[in-house]
Design a protein around this motif. Structure first.
Motif, PDB file in Angstrom:
ATOM      1  N   ALA A 181       0.833  -1.206   0.000  1.00 18.92           N
ATOM      2  CA  ALA A 181       0.000   0.000   0.000  1.00 18.92           C
ATOM      3  C   ALA A 181       0.863   1.251   0.000  1.00 18.92           C
ATOM      4  CB  ALA A 181      -0.932  -0.005   1.209  1.00 18.92           C
ATOM      5  N   ASP A 182       2.089   1.108  -0.530  1.00 12.26           N
ATOM      6  CA  ASP A 182       3.018   2.234  -0.583  1.00 12.26           C
ATOM      7  C   ASP A 182       2.739   3.033  -1.858  1.00 12.26           C
ATOM      8  OD1 ASP A 182       5.377   3.475   0.746  1.00 12.26           O
ATOM      9  OD2 ASP A 182       6.308   3.085  -1.193  1.00 12.26           O
ATOM     10  N   GLU A 183       1.609   3.684  -1.868  1.00 15.32           N
ATOM     11  CA  GLU A 183       1.106   4.374  -3.063  1.00 15.32           C
ATOM     12  C   GLU A 183       1.861   5.687  -3.281  1.00 15.32           C
ATOM     13  OE1 GLU A 183      -3.336   4.771  -4.734  1.00 15.32           O
ATOM     14  OE2 GLU A 183      -3.033   5.755  -2.812  1.00 15.32           O
ATOM     15  N   ASP A 191      -5.624   3.420  -3.701  1.00 12.50           N
ATOM     16  CA  ASP A 191      -5.298   2.612  -2.518  1.00 12.50           C
ATOM     17  C   ASP A 191      -5.762   3.324  -1.258  1.00 12.50           C
ATOM     18  OD1 ASP A 191      -4.066   0.955  -4.328  1.00 12.50           O
ATOM     19  OD2 ASP A 191      -2.031   1.235  -3.567  1.00 12.50           O
ATOM     20  N   ARG A 192      -5.455   4.604  -1.181  1.00 12.89           N
ATOM     21  CA  ARG A 192      -5.854   5.398  -0.013  1.00 12.89           C
ATOM     22  C   ARG A 192      -7.358   5.415   0.148  1.00 12.89           C
ATOM     23  NH1 ARG A 192      -8.125   9.805   0.336  1.00 12.89           N
ATOM     24  NH2 ARG A 192      -7.698  10.529  -1.767  1.00 12.89           N
ATOM     25  N   MET A 195      -8.458   2.103   1.666  1.00 15.09           N
ATOM     26  CA  MET A 195      -8.080   1.985   3.080  1.00 15.09           C
ATOM     27  C   MET A 195      -8.925   2.877   3.970  1.00 15.09           C
ATOM     28  SD  MET A 195      -3.934   1.472   3.083  1.00 15.09           S
ATOM     29  CE  MET A 195      -3.483   2.812   1.977  1.00 15.09           C
ATOM     30  N   THR A 222       2.319   0.553   4.343  1.00 20.41           N
ATOM     31  CA  THR A 222       1.931   1.815   3.724  1.00 20.41           C
ATOM     32  C   THR A 222       2.892   2.916   4.155  1.00 20.41           C
ATOM     33  OG1 THR A 222       0.059   3.283   3.251  1.00 20.41           O
ATOM     34  CG2 THR A 222       0.294   2.520   5.529  1.00 20.41           C
ATOM     35  N   ARG A 223       2.651   4.115   3.673  1.00 20.88           N
ATOM     36  CA  ARG A 223       3.585   5.213   3.902  1.00 20.88           C
ATOM     37  C   ARG A 223       3.122   6.145   5.012  1.00 20.88           C
ATOM     38  NH1 ARG A 223       5.123   8.297  -0.535  1.00 20.88           N
ATOM     39  NH2 ARG A 223       6.011   6.351  -1.247  1.00 20.88           N
ATOM     40  N   TYR A 226       0.224   8.811   4.983  1.00 26.10           N
ATOM     41  CA  TYR A 226      -1.185   8.408   4.971  1.00 26.10           C
ATOM     42  C   TYR A 226      -1.724   8.199   6.397  1.00 26.10           C
ATOM     43  CZ  TYR A 226      -1.716   7.559  -0.100  1.00 26.10           C
ATOM     44  OH  TYR A 226      -1.840   7.704  -1.468  1.00 26.10           O
ATOM     45  N   THR A 263       4.301   0.846   8.882  1.00 26.43           N
ATOM     46  CA  THR A 263       4.461   2.139   8.216  1.00 26.43           C
ATOM     47  C   THR A 263       5.893   2.356   7.763  1.00 26.43           C
ATOM     48  OG1 THR A 263       2.721   3.044   9.626  1.00 26.43           O
ATOM     49  CG2 THR A 263       4.082   4.626   8.437  1.00 26.43           C
ATOM     50  N   VAL A 309      -2.859  -3.203  -3.159  1.00 27.05           N
ATOM     51  CA  VAL A 309      -4.166  -3.027  -2.522  1.00 27.05           C
ATOM     52  C   VAL A 309      -5.309  -3.405  -3.463  1.00 27.05           C
ATOM     53  CG1 VAL A 309      -5.809  -1.303  -1.631  1.00 27.05           C
ATOM     54  CG2 VAL A 309      -3.418  -1.232  -0.907  1.00 27.05           C
TER      55      VAL A 309
END
Length: 518
Positions: A181-183, A191-192, A195, A222-223, A226, A263, A309
């Motif tokens: 989910a590292d969009e 993706d965000r 989620m 994910t990052r 987010y 994260t 995702v």
């Protein structure tokens, strides 16, 4: 009957003032002593209308937007809770043209339900896929996903079923599911949206993947940029665990599966699966040489499924409706639907989910409404900062993995960034090289050094230093990066550069770039 009023908690909507609108709505409900409930839903993905307020009436959901806090009192005065007319009235939500033209499979519930309500999710056929999966043999689940034609929605378009089958066949006391989910691509937010607006569909997809491959532990990577998505996902995991969806004997079955959120620090290269795995292990986010494949030696050296995702969020409907149902959408080898993100200089920016096959021109001109500035569209970049720039001459290209590849483009994460006729493509080519130079993990020479040389070469073209020789050198650099880089960061950087050179040669004339001033 309690009236439900919906105000999005999606971070894109919050950035446009949704939290303040929600407070104003809550205050009006209290002041007017109404039997009404404020629900924070996900966004429907029509960002030019956000914050969009919806009200549930006996005749369906009615929408109003974009709403500011100052508009809220007048909405109540106009009896909007009955779906009455108002200057901001958009009519029945499902009849809004942008939404009505879509085929929503992955995003079927996003923006409709309370993201953290299992009851809401189940009321809209949620967990139907998982209900079936717990009664099936792993190999049968993998076959259904394979037969559906589902391919990775994160960039490469690799068949999901093939990856799952490899992990299923691997011998190991522990296997993992890792959701990427590292969009990080420009112009992407799908993706965000999942989620934040429909987390249970992702949890369901990961649980099905675990059952199918024999994995009992999952990680959602994910990052740090987010925070809202992280908060919603962590809460949703707790709710799912309490509801027997995660943990031991999920849904009363013999299968165990649990997951957690991890994260990252926001390195673009960690969108590449092996860099992601290194980061997940607490190491520096550096690309690993392949083989071994992550499906055989992934997280902590164990067999690991790494899926995007949108890939995992598409699995529940495949399990619920069947492989044939899903495969019936799309064209060629690109089956199912694709959530396309329209961004940049575009009139109607947002998420548009549709079956593969619409042309680029239809998406930009008909769905997106052309540029926000009203000036002519000159170029679009599809697939993030490493995607090719397509001129209007290529707007007849169908949205399909193979069709884009035929024209030296890539779909990537399906983000479309639109530029009007004021864009300077030499500056954009320079930006691609500069981006790669900054974001390179440094593992391989073509990416680490080639991108730096690329910036220097573009600057020499701009200064008029033997421009023809420099353009030839830029082509050579791109070839070296494309075929010599370890991963797609260096390997795909030539796409924007070469497409700019090919389709917009008139922009590569000596002049001052004024990069420092910008």
């Amino acid at each position: 009957m309690t009236i439900k009023i919906y105000v999005p908690l999606d971070s894109g909507s919050i950035a446009l003032g949704a939290d303040d609108v929600a407070i104003a709505v809550s205050n009006e409900i209290g002041a007017r002593n109404l039997d009404a409930k404020l629900v924070r839903n996900g966004s429907r993905g029509m960002y030019w209308l956000e914050p969009m307020v919806e009200v549930e009436t006996p005749n369906g959901r009615f929408a109003y937007g974009p709403v500011t806090p100052k508009d809220v009192a007048s909405l109540f005065d106009a009896d909007f809770i009955a779906g009455s007319d108002h200057p901001l009235a958009l009519g029945p939500t499902e009849d809004i043209p942008f939404l009505k033209k879509q085929t929503r499979l992955t995003f079927a519930r996003c923006g409709i339900i309370d993201p953290l309500s299992i009851e809401d999710y189940r009321a809209y056929e949620g967990f139907a896929g998982l209900d079936k999966a717990v009664t099936m043999k792993p190999a049968d689940i993998v076959k259904q996903v394979t037969d559906s034609g589902l391919r990775g929605r994160g960039g490469a378009g690799f068949p999901t079923g093939v990856k799952w089958n490899t992990v299923l066949g691997a011998e190991s006391p522990q296997k993992y599911i890792v959701c990427n989910a590292d969009e990080g691509d420009s112009g992407t937010f799908a993706d965000r949206m999942i989620m934040e607006g429909e987390p249970f569909v992702l949890i369901e997809g990961m649980a099905i993947a675990g059952i199918a491959t024999g994995a009992t532990k999952g990680y959602l990577y994910t990052r740090s940029e987010y925070p809202d998505a992280i908060r919603v996902m962590e809460e949703a995991i707790e709710v799912a665990r309490a509801g027997g969806i995660l943990g031991k004997n999920i849904l009363g079955s013999e299968y165990d599966f649990d997951m957690e959120v991890r994260t990252g620090a926001g390195a673009y290269v960690c969108g590449e699966e092996t860099s992601l795995l290194n980061s997940l292990e607490g190491k520096r986010g550096v690309v690993r040489a392949k083989p071994p494949l992550p499906a055989l030696e992934g997280f902590l050296g164990r067999p690991t499924v790494v899926n995007n995702v949108l890939s995992l969020a598409s699995v529940p409907i495949i399990m619920d409706k069947g492989a044939e149902f899903y495969r019936d959408f799309g064209m060629g080898r690109s089956r199912g639907t694709i959530p396309i993100q329209l961004a940049g200089n575009i009139k109607f920016g947002g998420l548009f989910e549709t079956a593969f096959g619409l042309t680029l021109g239809e998406l930009v001109d008909d769905i997106g409404g052309g540029t926000a500035t009203g000036r002519p569209v000159r170029a679009v970049q599809v697939g993030g900062p490493l995607g090719a720039y397509f001129p209007r001459d290529l707007f007849d290209t169908p949205f399909d993995y193979e069709e884009f590849a035929k024209r030296d483009g890539l779909i990537g994460h399906a983000g479309i960034v639109v530029f009007d006729d004021s864009v300077d493509l030499m500056k954009q080519a320079r930006f691609a090289m500069e981006f790669c130079a900054i974001e390179s993990c440094g593992k391989c020479t073509p990416c680490r050094i080639g991108a730096v040389r690329g910036v220097e070469t573009v600057d020499k073209i701009a200064k008029g230093e033997e421009p023809e020789a420099q353009i030839e050198l830029l082509h050579d650099l791109c070839d070296t990066m494309k075929f010599g880089s370890l991963c797609a960061l260096g390997g795909f950087t030539p796409y924007p550069v070469l497409s700019a050179l090919t389709h917009f040669p008139e922009d590569f004339k000596p002049r001052a770039l004024d990069i420092a001033a910008e």
